[in-house]
Design a protein around this motif. Structure first.
Motif, PDB file in Angstrom:
ATOM      1  N   UNK A   1       0.828  -1.215   0.000  1.00 52.50           N
ATOM      2  CA  UNK A   1       0.000   0.000   0.000  1.00 52.50           C
ATOM      3  C   UNK A   1       0.855   1.255   0.000  1.00 52.50           C
ATOM      4  N   UNK A   2       1.836   1.326   0.911  1.00 57.83           N
ATOM      5  CA  UNK A   2       2.607   2.562   1.017  1.00 57.83           C
ATOM      6  C   UNK A   2       3.373   2.907  -0.251  1.00 57.83           C
ATOM      7  N   UNK A   3       3.965   1.906  -0.941  1.00 58.79           N
ATOM      8  CA  UNK A   3       4.667   2.283  -2.177  1.00 58.79           C
ATOM      9  C   UNK A   3       3.740   2.952  -3.183  1.00 58.79           C
ATOM     10  N   UNK A   4       2.502   2.474  -3.207  1.00 55.46           N
ATOM     11  CA  UNK A   4       1.546   3.036  -4.159  1.00 55.46           C
ATOM     12  C   UNK A   4       1.191   4.471  -3.780  1.00 55.46           C
ATOM     13  N   UNK A   5       0.924   4.679  -2.502  1.00 54.52           N
ATOM     14  CA  UNK A   5       0.590   6.029  -2.053  1.00 54.52           C
ATOM     15  C   UNK A   5       1.760   6.967  -2.282  1.00 54.52           C
ATOM     16  N   UNK A   6       2.944   6.502  -1.925  1.00 49.45           N
ATOM     17  CA  UNK A   6       4.095   7.374  -2.091  1.00 49.45           C
ATOM     18  C   UNK A   6       4.310   7.712  -3.558  1.00 49.45           C
ATOM     19  N   UNK A   7       4.109   6.728  -4.417  1.00 45.02           N
ATOM     20  CA  UNK A   7       4.275   6.998  -5.847  1.00 45.02           C
ATOM     21  C   UNK A   7       3.260   8.023  -6.330  1.00 45.02           C
ATOM     22  N   UNK A   8       2.027   7.912  -5.833  1.00 51.81           N
ATOM     23  CA  UNK A   8       0.981   8.849  -6.262  1.00 51.81           C
ATOM     24  C   UNK A   8       1.294  10.267  -5.789  1.00 51.81           C
ATOM     25  N   UNK A   9       1.705  10.378  -4.528  1.00 61.54           N
ATOM     26  CA  UNK A   9       1.998  11.709  -4.003  1.00 61.54           C
ATOM     27  C   UNK A   9       3.229  12.282  -4.702  1.00 61.54           C
ATOM     28  N   UNK A  10       4.215  11.422  -4.906  1.00 57.57           N
ATOM     29  CA  UNK A  10       5.417  11.867  -5.613  1.00 57.57           C
ATOM     30  C   UNK A  10       5.049  12.321  -7.028  1.00 57.57           C
ATOM     31  N   UNK A  11       4.165  11.566  -7.605  1.00 55.91           N
ATOM     32  CA  UNK A  11       3.735  11.889  -8.970  1.00 55.91           C
ATOM     33  C   UNK A  11       3.104  13.275  -9.056  1.00 55.91           C
ATOM     34  N   UNK A  12       2.341  13.633  -8.032  1.00 51.77           N
ATOM     35  CA  UNK A  12       1.675  14.937  -8.079  1.00 51.77           C
ATOM     36  C   UNK A  12       2.620  16.058  -7.644  1.00 51.77           C
ATOM     37  N   UNK A  13       3.614  15.727  -6.847  1.00 53.30           N
ATOM     38  CA  UNK A  13       4.503  16.763  -6.307  1.00 53.30           C
ATOM     39  C   UNK A  13       5.717  17.042  -7.184  1.00 53.30           C
ATOM     40  N   UNK A  14       6.218  16.036  -7.844  1.00 53.54           N
ATOM     41  CA  UNK A  14       7.505  16.216  -8.509  1.00 53.54           C
ATOM     42  C   UNK A  14       7.533  17.268  -9.608  1.00 53.54           C
ATOM     43  N   UNK A  15       6.451  17.418 -10.344  1.00 57.44           N
ATOM     44  CA  UNK A  15       6.505  18.462 -11.376  1.00 57.44           C
ATOM     45  C   UNK A  15       6.532  19.885 -10.813  1.00 57.44           C
ATOM     46  N   UNK A  16       6.277  20.048  -9.518  1.00 54.65           N
ATOM     47  CA  UNK A  16       6.162  21.398  -8.958  1.00 54.65           C
ATOM     48  C   UNK A  16       7.518  22.072  -8.893  1.00 54.65           C
ATOM     49  N   UNK A  17       7.501  23.361  -9.101  1.00 49.04           N
ATOM     50  CA  UNK A  17       8.745  24.126  -8.974  1.00 49.04           C
ATOM     51  C   UNK A  17       8.406  25.522  -8.497  1.00 49.04           C
TER      52      UNK A  17
END
Lengths: 164, 164
Positions: free
Chosen positions: A117-133
């Motif tokens: 579960x946690x890898x999936x959540x972390x991937x989703x949050x990372x996915x939404x956060x990483x493009x931010x600058x």
DNA sequence: CCACGTTATATAACGCGTTATATTAATCGG
DNA sequence: CCGATTAATATAACGCGTTATATAACGTGG
């Protein structure tokens, strides 16, 4: 469509805004977990994760570790104990201290969470956060926009399978 | 001193963490306002500010504008009306709609806030946020560190007088 | 050695968000 | 023009944080 006043007020409403975004992120995380049949609330996992990481902890130590107040820990621990994931035993030596440990079910739940579960959540949050600058406010703007475009559970669904 | 598990878990706990930071920011904002004799909770001002900005609004319009749910607006508006800052009257034409307007006291409170209180709060929050740089997580790390070093009310005190 | 301050936890009451559901007014189709 | 549906608001119950205060165990100084 009326303007978003909290966003418009910027720094003046930063606290309100962080809480609002946090509630949104947590609610979307919750949806991911429900789909994965996780039995608890998103906010309860950090308590179990802390014990998993460093071994049995007292109420006060958990409060420090979690960054919440002691009554909050007392209540959350009570619920988790009632649900069968935690046990408490009085410290031998200092009878004031209740040391909280994971039960078998607690350990199993954490193991499953770490695995699936946690890898999936972390991937989703990372996915939404990483493009931010850019600056913090800009990043929160972009974060909210990104969440509006695709909520976390949708991103999680899209990412399923390509996770380790 | 035990480690901060929510911080350590990073993206996995982003929701919990944003809420936690938001609560901290709002609590510190509240302290500034108390020192300035502001009569309300920090979270109640956006509602008044929205009406101040665009004129009387319905409950539903406020929910959209504030980014919270309708029952939240109903309750908050009830408290503000009870405190004498808001009045409600039924829309002529559509009797379902309650249009909420500022009372004299409400207008006076907003005027005083705009003049004396909000600039101070905004300066304090800007003061803590502007040095931040880097990614969102890094910025939240730095934000928490910066708040730990000097809470907003201390910054506000230091900034008093050099505000317009 | 025991009264008293301190420390650890628990309890109570509240703030402010949520979801689910009830109520009332408006609208629409037969 | 009336019954059914939709829309706006209200109410109820809960989640999860807070502060303030009570309780119980520990440690210490007169």
């Amino acid at each position: 469509m009326p303007e978003d006043i909290v966003r418009a007020l910027g720094y003046l409403c930063l606290g309100t805004r962080l809480r609002r975004i946090g509630e949104q992120v947590q609610a979307e995380t919750q949806r991911i977990m429900e789909r994965m049949d996780a039995p608890l609330q998103a906010g309860q996992y950090p308590l179990l994760a802390a014990i998993d990481r460093v071994g049995p902890l007292s109420v006060g130590e958990l409060a420090e570790t979690l960054g919440i107040t002691q009554p909050g820990v007392t209540r959350m621990a009570g619920l988790l104990a009632e649900a069968g994931y935690l046990t408490a035993r009085k410290e031998t030596g200092d009878q004031r201290i209740r040391r909280l440990a994971l039960t078998e079910e607690g350990q199993a739940l954490i193991a499953r969470s770490k695995q699936d579960i946690w890898p999936l959540i972390e991937a989703a949050v990372r996915n939404v956060c990483e493009p931010l600058g850019g600056s913090l406010i800009d990043q929160l703007d972009q974060l909210e926009d990104a969440l509006a475009e695709a909520p976390l559970d949708r991103r999680a669904r899209a990412l399923e399978g390509q996770q380790p």
